[in-house]
Design a protein around this motif. Structure first.
Motif, PDB file in Angstrom:
ATOM      1  N   MET A 334       0.814  -1.215   0.000  1.00 13.83           N
ATOM      2  CA  MET A 334       0.000   0.000   0.000  1.00 13.83           C
ATOM      3  C   MET A 334       0.849   1.268   0.000  1.00 13.83           C
ATOM      4  SD  MET A 334      -2.991  -0.878   2.732  1.00 13.83           S
ATOM      5  CE  MET A 334      -3.761  -2.489   2.792  1.00 13.83           C
ATOM      6  N   LEU A 335       2.029   1.208   0.592  1.00 18.20           N
ATOM      7  CA  LEU A 335       2.895   2.388   0.685  1.00 18.20           C
ATOM      8  C   LEU A 335       3.572   2.737  -0.634  1.00 18.20           C
ATOM      9  CD1 LEU A 335       4.633   1.797   4.147  1.00 18.20           C
ATOM     10  CD2 LEU A 335       2.846   3.467   3.605  1.00 18.20           C
ATOM     11  N   THR A 336       3.501   1.843  -1.629  1.00 16.72           N
ATOM     12  CA  THR A 336       4.142   2.121  -2.918  1.00 16.72           C
ATOM     13  C   THR A 336       3.281   3.084  -3.737  1.00 16.72           C
ATOM     14  OG1 THR A 336       3.138   0.179  -4.014  1.00 16.72           O
ATOM     15  CG2 THR A 336       5.252  -0.136  -2.892  1.00 16.72           C
ATOM     16  N   GLU A 337       3.769   3.436  -4.928  1.00 15.92           N
ATOM     17  CA  GLU A 337       3.085   4.453  -5.733  1.00 15.92           C
ATOM     18  C   GLU A 337       1.934   3.896  -6.561  1.00 15.92           C
ATOM     19  OE1 GLU A 337       5.945   6.595  -8.022  1.00 15.92           O
ATOM     20  OE2 GLU A 337       6.894   7.502  -6.267  1.00 15.92           O
ATOM     21  N   GLN A 338       2.041   2.610  -6.941  1.00 18.40           N
ATOM     22  CA  GLN A 338       1.011   2.046  -7.813  1.00 18.40           C
ATOM     23  C   GLN A 338       0.876   0.545  -7.562  1.00 18.40           C
ATOM     24  OE1 GLN A 338       0.717   3.083 -12.206  1.00 18.40           O
ATOM     25  NE2 GLN A 338       1.333   0.931 -12.368  1.00 18.40           N
ATOM     26  N   LEU A 339      -0.368   0.044  -7.600  1.00 21.58           N
ATOM     27  CA  LEU A 339      -0.634  -1.380  -7.451  1.00 21.58           C
ATOM     28  C   LEU A 339      -1.411  -1.840  -8.676  1.00 21.58           C
ATOM     29  CD1 LEU A 339      -0.829   0.077  -4.460  1.00 21.58           C
ATOM     30  CD2 LEU A 339      -1.320  -2.254  -3.731  1.00 21.58           C
ATOM     31  N   TYR A 340      -0.936  -2.921  -9.289  1.00 21.53           N
ATOM     32  CA  TYR A 340      -1.513  -3.414 -10.537  1.00 21.53           C
ATOM     33  C   TYR A 340      -1.834  -4.898 -10.388  1.00 21.53           C
ATOM     34  CZ  TYR A 340      -1.809  -4.718 -15.492  1.00 21.53           C
ATOM     35  OH  TYR A 340      -2.218  -5.210 -16.708  1.00 21.53           O
ATOM     36  N   ASP A 341      -3.110  -5.247 -10.625  1.00 25.70           N
ATOM     37  CA  ASP A 341      -3.563  -6.631 -10.484  1.00 25.70           C
ATOM     38  C   ASP A 341      -3.832  -7.208 -11.870  1.00 25.70           C
ATOM     39  OD1 ASP A 341      -4.399  -8.998  -9.427  1.00 25.70           O
ATOM     40  OD2 ASP A 341      -6.306  -8.258  -8.655  1.00 25.70           O
ATOM     41  N   GLU A 342      -2.769  -7.583 -12.541  1.00 22.94           N
ATOM     42  CA  GLU A 342      -2.871  -8.028 -13.939  1.00 22.94           C
ATOM     43  C   GLU A 342      -3.811  -9.211 -14.112  1.00 22.94           C
ATOM     44  OE1 GLU A 342       0.027  -9.593 -17.605  1.00 22.94           O
ATOM     45  OE2 GLU A 342       0.883  -9.043 -15.644  1.00 22.94           O
ATOM     46  N   PHE A 343      -3.734 -10.202 -13.210  1.00 17.75           N
ATOM     47  CA  PHE A 343      -4.483 -11.448 -13.372  1.00 17.75           C
ATOM     48  C   PHE A 343      -5.741 -11.518 -12.503  1.00 17.75           C
ATOM     49  CE2 PHE A 343       0.069 -12.248 -13.996  1.00 17.75           C
ATOM     50  CZ  PHE A 343       0.064 -12.658 -15.322  1.00 17.75           C
ATOM     51  N   GLY A 344      -5.994 -10.486 -11.722  1.00 19.99           N
ATOM     52  CA  GLY A 344      -7.151 -10.525 -10.837  1.00 19.99           C
ATOM     53  C   GLY A 344      -6.936 -11.371  -9.607  1.00 19.99           C
ATOM     54  N   SER A 345      -5.690 -11.658  -9.281  1.00 21.75           N
ATOM     55  CA  SER A 345      -5.410 -12.562  -8.163  1.00 21.75           C
ATOM     56  C   SER A 345      -5.647 -11.906  -6.800  1.00 21.75           C
ATOM     57  CB  SER A 345      -3.965 -13.069  -8.238  1.00 21.75           C
ATOM     58  OG  SER A 345      -3.054 -11.992  -8.348  1.00 21.75           O
ATOM     59  N   ASP A 346      -5.627 -10.574  -6.734  1.00 20.63           N
ATOM     60  CA  ASP A 346      -5.911  -9.884  -5.470  1.00 20.63           C
ATOM     61  C   ASP A 346      -7.361  -9.399  -5.408  1.00 20.63           C
ATOM     62  OD1 ASP A 346      -4.859  -8.503  -2.924  1.00 20.63           O
ATOM     63  OD2 ASP A 346      -5.788  -6.852  -4.011  1.00 20.63           O
ATOM     64  N   THR A 347      -7.858  -8.860  -6.500  1.00 20.08           N
ATOM     65  CA  THR A 347      -9.195  -8.250  -6.501  1.00 20.08           C
ATOM     66  C   THR A 347     -10.272  -9.116  -7.132  1.00 20.08           C
ATOM     67  OG1 THR A 347      -8.790  -7.206  -8.638  1.00 20.08           O
ATOM     68  CG2 THR A 347      -8.165  -5.961  -6.671  1.00 20.08           C
ATOM     69  N   GLY A 348      -9.848 -10.100  -7.945  1.00 17.75           N
ATOM     70  CA  GLY A 348     -10.812 -10.850  -8.735  1.00 17.75           C
ATOM     71  C   GLY A 348     -11.146 -10.177 -10.049  1.00 17.75           C
ATOM     72  N   LYS A 349     -10.533  -9.013 -10.310  1.00  9.97           N
ATOM     73  CA  LYS A 349     -10.769  -8.256 -11.541  1.00  9.97           C
ATOM     74  C   LYS A 349      -9.441  -8.048 -12.262  1.00  9.97           C
ATOM     75  CE  LYS A 349     -14.639  -5.741  -9.461  1.00  9.97           C
ATOM     76  NZ  LYS A 349     -15.162  -4.400  -9.082  1.00  9.97           N
ATOM     77  N   ALA A 350      -9.218  -8.777 -13.331  1.00  9.61           N
ATOM     78  CA  ALA A 350      -7.967  -8.671 -14.073  1.00  9.61           C
ATOM     79  C   ALA A 350      -7.776  -7.257 -14.596  1.00  9.61           C
ATOM     80  CB  ALA A 350      -7.954  -9.669 -15.233  1.00  9.61           C
ATOM     81  N   GLY A 351      -6.575  -6.735 -14.419  1.00 10.09           N
ATOM     82  CA  GLY A 351      -6.246  -5.409 -14.910  1.00 10.09           C
ATOM     83  C   GLY A 351      -6.554  -4.278 -13.951  1.00 10.09           C
ATOM     84  N   ALA A 352      -6.999  -4.587 -12.743  1.00  8.53           N
ATOM     85  CA  ALA A 352      -7.309  -3.532 -11.771  1.00  8.53           C
ATOM     86  C   ALA A 352      -6.053  -2.736 -11.437  1.00  8.53           C
ATOM     87  CB  ALA A 352      -7.901  -4.143 -10.505  1.00  8.53           C
ATOM     88  N   LEU A 353      -6.211  -1.425 -11.358  1.00 18.36           N
ATOM     89  CA  LEU A 353      -5.080  -0.522 -11.117  1.00 18.36           C
ATOM     90  C   LEU A 353      -5.483   0.457 -10.019  1.00 18.36           C
ATOM     91  CD1 LEU A 353      -2.211   0.248 -12.292  1.00 18.36           C
ATOM     92  CD2 LEU A 353      -3.423   1.960 -13.675  1.00 18.36           C
ATOM     93  N   GLU A 354      -4.584   0.695  -9.071  1.00 20.28           N
ATOM     94  CA  GLU A 354      -4.897   1.583  -7.948  1.00 20.28           C
ATOM     95  C   GLU A 354      -3.658   2.385  -7.574  1.00 20.28           C
ATOM     96  OE1 GLU A 354      -7.376   3.299  -5.140  1.00 20.28           O
ATOM     97  OE2 GLU A 354      -7.990   1.667  -6.475  1.00 20.28           O
ATOM     98  N   LYS A 355      -3.856   3.666  -7.336  1.00 19.11           N
ATOM     99  CA  LYS A 355      -2.771   4.515  -6.864  1.00 19.11           C
ATOM    100  C   LYS A 355      -2.490   4.214  -5.407  1.00 19.11           C
ATOM    101  CE  LYS A 355      -1.401   9.371  -6.361  1.00 19.11           C
ATOM    102  NZ  LYS A 355      -1.839  10.788  -6.520  1.00 19.11           N
ATOM    103  N   GLY A 356      -1.201   4.025  -5.062  1.00 18.79           N
ATOM    104  CA  GLY A 356      -0.831   3.742  -3.691  1.00 18.79           C
ATOM    105  C   GLY A 356      -0.666   5.015  -2.872  1.00 18.79           C
ATOM    106  N   ILE A 357      -0.226   4.858  -1.637  1.00 17.88           N
ATOM    107  CA  ILE A 357      -0.046   5.998  -0.742  1.00 17.88           C
ATOM    108  C   ILE A 357       1.127   6.861  -1.190  1.00 17.88           C
ATOM    109  CG2 ILE A 357       0.526   6.629   1.649  1.00 17.88           C
ATOM    110  CD1 ILE A 357      -1.017   4.092   2.471  1.00 17.88           C
ATOM    111  N   GLY A 358       2.153   6.231  -1.797  1.00 19.55           N
ATOM    112  CA  GLY A 358       3.229   6.992  -2.417  1.00 19.55           C
ATOM    113  C   GLY A 358       4.409   7.321  -1.528  1.00 19.55           C
ATOM    114  N   LEU A 359       4.511   6.703  -0.383  1.00 20.83           N
ATOM    115  CA  LEU A 359       5.673   6.948   0.476  1.00 20.83           C
ATOM    116  C   LEU A 359       6.896   6.156   0.040  1.00 20.83           C
ATOM    117  CD1 LEU A 359       4.063   7.091   4.028  1.00 20.83           C
ATOM    118  CD2 LEU A 359       5.217   8.951   2.819  1.00 20.83           C
ATOM    119  N   ILE A 360       6.690   5.125  -0.766  1.00 25.20           N
ATOM    120  CA  ILE A 360       7.795   4.304  -1.254  1.00 25.20           C
ATOM    121  C   ILE A 360       7.802   4.371  -2.784  1.00 25.20           C
ATOM    122  CG2 ILE A 360       8.672   1.936  -1.435  1.00 25.20           C
ATOM    123  CD1 ILE A 360       7.629   1.412   1.356  1.00 25.20           C
TER     124      ILE A 360
END
Length: 496
Positions: A334-360
């Motif tokens: 979460m502390l990184t700048e960007q999170l990308y779920d290419e295969f849907g393994s975290d969200t269940g939705k392939a290609g999901a993209l989320e901006k992180g908190i940005g401290l790292i």
């Protein structure tokens, strides 16, 4: 099979703690004893020496039994990923993510076979098995295909002790109601009753004991006191009981994520002069000496929750003002700048993209296969601290730095790991049990103490403290148990 199962009138009545105490009592008497829970639902997991995942409670119970934890002690682990879906861990390895309905319909027979295989293995390897049920054995809508209470006691052919929590009230109704809802063959398997979490004068409960024994025909085999303890718990229901409310020299705020996992990472702070405060909104966070974002079973979902509650802005401002933040596993991601779920393994939705908190300054991507492994290494030279480190990793994601020159936190056996900057004011790592490393924990806490103008503290040996905790628990409960009667029940001696 020589064994016994502790079942409960409800969730969180203390089954795990009772099993832990029984394991240590039997181990102290020279028995080779193993804990067992056929199916566990918890995001608080434990990685075995082979790099396999089981319930955290069974790992602690194995420690109490003075034996090595294994997948045979918890063949099925369910890790909730949403209100309706859970990842199914079978013999320590991810099988599939299923809905509750799909699990009951498609996994039941496979589950029975897995449980029988585990029971056979433990029976061959140990003298005694101390088994734990889950929730209540009389959930009438679930009983037909349950994999954890009376069906498993029947498979193992072991007697059952029914545990009830008197602290929550309604103990008489919960005991009688549970027994009344059991089938006759199930009711016959119950050989005694345990009253747990008793406060006050035991003499005032003597009439209650007499009434229960006369009404049920079963002996009360123990009236256990309410105990303050630091034995690692199974799930987030027990967070409030696991962490002391003492006013410590330091205050650590831990963000209580909806899908919080492995909160046992915070357990070592119980032995320090530290106050742990669990927070669920940025407005409640105050000005702690450090903030910890723990692991989660659903990183991007919990990241969205974290943003909704104002934590993202708060954390950035807090670090700018000189605060210290540590992210562990999902918290690191979460502390990184960007999170990308290419295969849907975290969200269940392939290609999901989320901006992180940005401290790292890094990007996290989620893969199909989970990594579970025990690791060893040292603090990276960039930390200006020499210390060996060990722990375990459980994660789907991989984090890559935008600038390859950024300072890693650890030097593991095969690679650098994590992120470290601002003299440790921002740390990210995939390593669970980071703070179980005594030398590093002491270094980190003493830096916070120095910053606050307090004197450094001596190192606490966590392993010795933990082992003493198991002995203290066993010694505290044994006087309140009819221990010889319990052993008669366990070994199914003829006069019981």
């Amino acid at each position: 099979m020589n064994g016994i199962m502790i079942q409960g009138t409800a969730s969180d009545v203390g089954k795990s703690l009772i099993v832990t105490a029984f394991c240590r009592l039997l181990a102290n008497e020279g028995y080779a004893v193993a804990p067992f829970k056929s199916q566990n639902m918890s995001n608080n997991s434990y990685v075995t020496i082979e790099g396999k995942e089981i319930g955290r409670a069974q790992g602690a119970q194995a420690e109490a039994a003075r034996t090595e934890a294994s997948v045979w002690m918890n063949p099925i682990l369910l890790k909730p990923r949403s209100d309706q879906h859970a990842e199914v861990i079978q013999f320590g390895t991810s099988y599939r993510t299923l809905s509750g309905k799909d699990y009951r319909e498609s996994f039941y027979q496979m589950g029975l076979e897995s449980i029988q295989l585990a029971l056979d293995h433990l029976n061959d390897a140990y003298d005694v098995i101390v088994m734990e049920g889950a929730g209540s054995p009389v959930e009438v809508n679930l009983k037909a295909r349950e994999l954890v209470n009376m069906k498993v006691a029947e498979m193992a052919d072991v007697p059952v002790l029914l545990a009830a929590d008197i602290d929550r009230g309604g103990v008489f109704a919960s005991i009688i109601g549970t027994l009344e809802l059991l089938e006759p063959n199930e009711r016959a398997r119950v050989k005694g009753i345990l009253i747990n979490k008793f406060r006050g004068d035991p003499e005032l409960f003597e009439d209650g004991i007499t009434w229960i024994e006369e009404r049920t025909g079963l002996p009360i085999v123990g009236v256990l006191p309410y105990v303050e303890h630091h034995v690692e718990g199974e799930d987030s229901l027990s967070i409030g009981d696991r962490f002391s409310t003492k006013n410590g020299t330091l205050e650590l705020a831990v963000i209580q994520l909806p899908f919080l996992s492995n909160y046992s990472d915070m357990e070592p702070f119980n032995e320090e002069d530290v106050t742990i405060r669990w927070v669920q909104h940025a407005r409640d966070i105050g000005q702690p000496d450090a903030i910890i974002i723990p692991g989660t079973k659903s990183t991007m979902s919990d990241l969205a929750w974290l943003k909704e509650r104002g934590f993202a802005t708060y954390l950035n401002d807090y670090v700018k003002e000189g605060g210290s933040v540590v992210g562990i596993c999902g918290g690191y991601q979460m502390l990184t700048e960007q999170l990308y779920d290419e295969f849907g393994s975290d969200t269940g939705k392939a290609g999901a993209l989320e901006k992180g908190i940005g401290l790292i300054p890094a990007k996290t991507s989620f893969h199909k296969e989970k990594q579970t492994t025990r690791v060893k290494g040292t603090l990276h030279p960039a930390t200006n601290a020499l210390s060996s480190i060990e722990g375990y990793e459980i994660h789907l994601g991989q984090t890559r730095f935008i600038d390859p020159e950024d300072k890693p936190f650890l030097q593991l056996q095969d690679r650098p790991e994590g992120y470290y900057r601002e003299d440790g004011r921002v740390i990210g790592t995939y390593l669970h049990h980071l703070f179980h490393n005594d030398e590093w924990r002491t270094i980190w806490l003493n830096r916070l103490r120095f910053k606050k103008g307090h004197s450094p503290q001596e190192q606490v040996n966590q392993k010795d403290v933990k082992d003493q905790t198991y002995d203290d628990l066993a010694n505290q409960l044994k006087p309140h148990l009819k221990w010889e009667l319990i052993k008669d029940i366990l070994f199914q001696r003829d006069h019981v």
